[in-house]
Write a protein that holds these residues in place. Structure first.
Motif, PDB file in Angstrom:
ATOM      1  N   UNK A   1       8.667 -21.717 -18.557  1.00 56.76           N
ATOM      2  CA  UNK A   1       8.384 -23.126 -18.717  1.00 56.76           C
ATOM      3  C   UNK A   1      10.221 -23.921 -18.450  1.00 56.76           C
ATOM      4  N   UNK A   2       9.599 -25.125 -18.719  1.00 55.63           N
ATOM      5  CA  UNK A   2      10.400 -26.218 -18.401  1.00 55.63           C
ATOM      6  C   UNK A   2      11.189 -26.645 -19.615  1.00 55.63           C
ATOM      7  N   UNK A   3      11.960 -26.664 -20.712  1.00 57.35           N
ATOM      8  CA  UNK A   3      11.994 -26.669 -22.196  1.00 57.35           C
ATOM      9  C   UNK A   3      12.950 -28.039 -22.232  1.00 57.35           C
ATOM     10  N   UNK A   4      13.301 -28.598 -20.670  1.00 59.93           N
ATOM     11  CA  UNK A   4      13.813 -29.990 -20.732  1.00 59.93           C
ATOM     12  C   UNK A   4      13.978 -29.924 -19.368  1.00 59.93           C
ATOM     13  N   UNK A   5      15.167 -30.591 -18.752  1.00 59.82           N
ATOM     14  CA  UNK A   5      14.913 -31.064 -17.050  1.00 59.82           C
ATOM     15  C   UNK A   5      15.756 -30.276 -16.342  1.00 59.82           C
ATOM     16  N   UNK A   6      16.811 -29.901 -17.296  1.00 58.87           N
ATOM     17  CA  UNK A   6      17.890 -28.877 -17.344  1.00 58.87           C
ATOM     18  C   UNK A   6      17.195 -27.085 -17.872  1.00 58.87           C
ATOM     19  N   UNK A   7      16.879 -26.785 -18.469  1.00 55.04           N
ATOM     20  CA  UNK A   7      16.851 -25.623 -19.666  1.00 55.04           C
ATOM     21  C   UNK A   7      15.214 -25.482 -18.880  1.00 55.04           C
ATOM     22  N   UNK A   8      15.078 -23.662 -19.073  1.00 53.60           N
ATOM     23  CA  UNK A   8      13.882 -23.005 -18.755  1.00 53.60           C
ATOM     24  C   UNK A   8      13.910 -21.637 -19.900  1.00 53.60           C
TER      25      UNK A   8
ATOM     26  N   UNK B   1      19.652 -22.331 -18.175  1.00 54.07           N
ATOM     27  CA  UNK B   1      20.238 -23.956 -17.443  1.00 54.07           C
ATOM     28  C   UNK B   1      19.431 -23.377 -16.047  1.00 54.07           C
ATOM     29  N   UNK B   2      18.402 -23.958 -14.928  1.00 47.73           N
ATOM     30  CA  UNK B   2      17.802 -23.288 -14.253  1.00 47.73           C
ATOM     31  C   UNK B   2      18.828 -23.282 -13.243  1.00 47.73           C
ATOM     32  N   UNK B   3      20.028 -23.430 -13.112  1.00 55.66           N
ATOM     33  CA  UNK B   3      20.870 -23.041 -12.400  1.00 55.66           C
ATOM     34  C   UNK B   3      21.046 -20.966 -12.140  1.00 55.66           C
ATOM     35  N   UNK B   4      20.477 -20.716 -13.921  1.00 53.89           N
ATOM     36  CA  UNK B   4      20.915 -19.261 -13.862  1.00 53.89           C
ATOM     37  C   UNK B   4      20.079 -18.674 -14.054  1.00 53.89           C
ATOM     38  N   UNK B   5      18.250 -19.696 -13.744  1.00 53.27           N
ATOM     39  CA  UNK B   5      17.258 -18.635 -14.195  1.00 53.27           C
ATOM     40  C   UNK B   5      17.281 -17.110 -13.432  1.00 53.27           C
ATOM     41  N   UNK B   6      17.478 -16.607 -12.072  1.00 52.60           N
ATOM     42  CA  UNK B   6      17.898 -15.569 -11.412  1.00 52.60           C
ATOM     43  C   UNK B   6      17.708 -14.865 -11.899  1.00 52.60           C
ATOM     44  N   UNK B   7      19.362 -15.074 -12.846  1.00 49.65           N
ATOM     45  CA  UNK B   7      19.964 -14.150 -13.684  1.00 49.65           C
ATOM     46  C   UNK B   7      19.283 -13.407 -14.830  1.00 49.65           C
ATOM     47  N   UNK B   8      18.748 -14.879 -15.566  1.00 46.07           N
ATOM     48  CA  UNK B   8      18.145 -14.721 -16.853  1.00 46.07           C
ATOM     49  C   UNK B   8      16.486 -13.957 -16.902  1.00 46.07           C
ATOM     50  N   UNK B   9      15.958 -14.539 -16.056  1.00 50.35           N
ATOM     51  CA  UNK B   9      14.323 -13.319 -15.995  1.00 50.35           C
ATOM     52  C   UNK B   9      15.035 -11.235 -15.437  1.00 50.35           C
ATOM     53  N   UNK B  10      16.192 -11.603 -14.371  1.00 49.79           N
ATOM     54  CA  UNK B  10      16.413 -10.555 -14.350  1.00 49.79           C
ATOM     55  C   UNK B  10      17.345  -9.437 -15.153  1.00 49.79           C
ATOM     56  N   UNK B  11      17.708 -10.116 -16.498  1.00 52.76           N
ATOM     57  CA  UNK B  11      18.273  -9.232 -17.314  1.00 52.76           C
ATOM     58  C   UNK B  11      16.809  -9.142 -18.258  1.00 52.76           C
ATOM     59  N   UNK B  12      16.073 -10.251 -18.632  1.00 56.93           N
ATOM     60  CA  UNK B  12      14.717 -10.363 -19.627  1.00 56.93           C
ATOM     61  C   UNK B  12      13.924  -9.439 -19.387  1.00 56.93           C
ATOM     62  N   UNK B  13      14.067  -8.904 -17.249  1.00 57.51           N
ATOM     63  CA  UNK B  13      13.195  -8.105 -17.543  1.00 57.51           C
ATOM     64  C   UNK B  13      14.065  -6.395 -16.718  1.00 57.51           C
ATOM     65  N   UNK B  14      15.134  -6.410 -17.341  1.00 58.88           N
ATOM     66  CA  UNK B  14      15.421  -4.893 -17.174  1.00 58.88           C
ATOM     67  C   UNK B  14      15.741  -4.111 -18.521  1.00 58.88           C
ATOM     68  N   UNK B  15      15.666  -5.712 -19.316  1.00 59.03           N
ATOM     69  CA  UNK B  15      15.695  -5.496 -20.960  1.00 59.03           C
ATOM     70  C   UNK B  15      14.321  -5.086 -21.401  1.00 59.03           C
TER      71      UNK B  15
END
Length: 262
Positions: free
Chosen positions: A48-55, A108-122
């Motif tokens: 979910x977008x919590x701001x224009x640049x943060x997810x 931030x939105x640019x790092x979303x793919x990395x964040x998703x992968x980190x959460x998934x692996x955790x």
């Protein structure tokens, strides 16, 4: 088209088809992944977008709920399990809400793919706590491997993040320096036939091998169970034999030099 190329394309097509994004209520986006939990259900994340640049990416507490449903309650009363739980959160930079039991990461939105992968692996690492609790294990496989490397005077760095060709960061449990400036990047699996870890390893090698001159190893804890051929096939499909390998810990224990040979 060669057989290897055919398998490679089939694998990538499968990954794309099984990663499903769906708009749901309250501005959340459901992300169904091709990886399964202890109930053999697909692991689902929500963004979910919590701001224009943060997810924010979260599991809505499903990971710990499923563990409890299978008989494991993550609580500070279970000091060892809770320590392993906290270590995983720290390793992957995951936030934990003790009231809702949700695991999440905000980026931030640019790092979303990395964040998703980190959460998934955790989440997949935390799911292993069910296996550890049933086996009455007091240390994770990574703890055991760290001690083994120290005892054998093998230099290493734990928890290495490598940025790949698409800007996605991949997590490796250990990096061991090799001659000529190379290193050996190791991903571990506490269960020797965990298909999730095989898939993640294959993806991470593909993602980083064009930007990193390394050798890749999926190191499996085969102390109690033999490694199946299907596990190796899932991990190595479409990869060159000189680039990546799957190896059991028992073999490494018999010959530690395998981890430092170029």
């Amino acid at each position: 088209m060669s057989q290897a190329e055919s398998l490679k394309n089939s694998y990538i097509d499968w990954l794309k088809k099984e990663l499903i994004f769906t708009d749901v209520e309250d501005g959340y986006i459901s992300i169904s992944t091709p990886f399964v939990d202890n109930n053999y259900d697909n692991i689902e994340l929500f963004a979910k977008f919590v701001s224009k640049s943060q997810i924010e990416v979260t599991d809505f507490g499903e990971t710990l709920f499923n563990l409890e449903d299978n008989g494991l309650k993550i609580t500070k009363r279970s000091k060892n399990i809770y320590r392993l739980f906290e270590n995983t959160l720290n390793d992957f930079g995951i936030e934990y809400n003790s009231n809702t039991e949700a695991l999440s990461i905000t980026t931030d939105v640019r790092r979303f793919p990395t964040a998703k992968n980190r959460l998934l692996q955790a989440i997949m690492r935390i799911n292993d706590l069910l296996y550890l609790s049933k086996e009455n294990v007091n240390a994770t496989f990574n703890d055991i491997l760290s001690s083994f490397l120290i005892d054998n005077e093998i230099l290493f760095s734990p928890n290495v993040e490598i940025v790949g060709k698409n800007g996605i960061s991949s997590h490796f449990d250990f990096s061991i320096p090799l001659p000529a400036g190379k290193d050996r990047l190791i991903k571990t699996a506490a269960r020797p036939n965990d298909v999730n870890q095989a898939k993640v390893f294959n993806f991470d090698v593909r993602e980083t091998s064009n930007t990193r001159d390394s050798k890749y190893v999926l190191l499996l804890n085969d102390s109690n169970n033999a490694i199946r051929d299907q596990m190796k096939m899932n991990a190595l499909v479409g990869l060159d034999d000189n680039l990546a390998e799957v190896i059991g810990f028992e073999k490494i224990q018999n010959d530690p030099s395998l981890l430092v040979a170029s």
